[in-house]
Write an enzyme that holds these catalytic residues in place. Structure first.
Site, short mmCIF file in Angstrom:
data_model
loop_
_atom_site.label_atom_id
_atom_site.label_comp_id
_atom_site.label_asym_id
_atom_site.label_seq_id
_atom_site.Cartn_x
_atom_site.Cartn_y
_atom_site.Cartn_z
N TYR A 36 7.01 -9.65 7.26
CA TYR A 36 6.64 -8.25 7.45
C TYR A 36 7.08 -7.80 8.83
O TYR A 36 7.03 -8.57 9.80
CB TYR A 36 5.13 -8.06 7.33
N ASP A 49 0.82 -1.21 0.00
CA ASP A 49 0.00 0.00 0.00
C ASP A 49 0.86 1.26 0.00
O ASP A 49 2.06 1.21 0.26
CB ASP A 49 -0.91 0.02 1.24
#
EC number: 5.4.99.12
Length: 289
Positions: A110, A57
């Protein structure tokens, strides 16, 4: 002769509107395609079989996103980096088979950075609930065919800031010591990590119980989707993507170059901090009178 290559990409997401190409706005994918075309590595995207591992994103950073393509030209990492802007650089490369598709990874890592003063024990208790295979319907914005995902591991550590930060930002050392939440899994849903982090924080501050978390992870089929506000993208990093049988070779010069770019950006942030600190001090001095 066509050769297929996979490249590992580092980028600072601050000035990108995400990874995926979009008309008339700056994205990581658009920059990569533009410069690969400019340097004659690819022309037609279909012919070159240009593929990506994942779409981050807007605001999300990376040290390990992956693209692949085939080209008759021998891939030279630093030739590409010389053309690319400083906030996006190739860090590693690997020769791959013709049928390689980067989206099918063995493991993704992540890292989300939390800057609040949170209870590590509560964070770890929450993490234990997320490990394993669950229905993550409540942890994505998008309806998908399957929302079942497996979290292989979650590691939570209170990080020590580097020597550069201690030297150049001594006043911020205590207030900005982050908590690293490293999450490992084969694949993730859209917004999944950021929604998970909202739940982690709510548990740590007492807004949510572990029983509440279990209900979110295993909703009934007819249960309406729960609303979980996503955490900010700015503190999320796609650290790495790994594949079975593929070993990336990191380019020492490319990694050092990207490290220097990051250090330079810290220097700029230091100056901005000094200006704001000076203004705050002056306002405080005025208030005393």
């Amino acid at each position: 002769m066509m050769k297929r290559t996979a490249l590992k990409i580092g980028y600072i997401g601050t000035n990108f509107h995400g990874f995926q190409r979009q008309p008339d706005i700056r994205t990581v994918e658009e920059e990569l395609i533009y410069h690969l075309r400019k340097l004659d590595y690819i022309d037609d995207l279909k012919k070159s079989r240009f593929r990506i591992a994942g779409r981050t994103d807007a605001g999300v950073h990376s040290l390990g996103n992956v693209i692949s393509f085939q080209s008759e030209k021998e891939v030279r990492v630093n030739e590409i980096n010389n053309s690319l802007p400083d906030d996006i650089q190739i860090l590693a490369s690997a020769p791959v088979r013709y049928a390689f598709k980067p989206r099918y990874a063995q493991m993704r890592q992540y890292r989300y950075m939390l800057f609040q003063d949170l209870d590590i024990d509560k964070l770890n208790e929450c993490a234990e609930l997320f490990k394993g295979t669950h229905n993550f319907t409540n942890f994505t914005k998008r309806f998908q065919k399957t929302t079942t995902r497996t979290i292989d591991d979650i590691k939570i550590t209170r990080a020590e800031l580097g020597d550069y930060h201690k030297r150049e930002f001594p006043n911020l050392h205590e207030t900005l010591t982050p908590i690293f939440v490293d999450i490992y899994g084969e694949s993730f849903l859209w917004n999944m990590v950021r929604k998970m982090m909202r739940v982690f924080v709510d548990v740590a501050v007492g807004k949510m119980t572990l029983d509440d978390v279990e209900k979110l992870l295993n909703p009934a089929e007819d249960e309406p989707r729960a609303y979980i506000k996503v955490m900010e993208p700015d503190y999320l990093i796609l650290m790495d993507i790994q594949y079975d049988g593929i070993k990336f070779t990191y380019d020492d010069y490319a990694c050092e170059r990207f490290r220097r770019n990051l250090v330079d950006s810290l220097t700029d942030l230091q100056r901005r901090y000094a200006i704001r600190e000076s203004m705050i001090k002056s306002l405080n001095d005025l208030h005393e009178f």
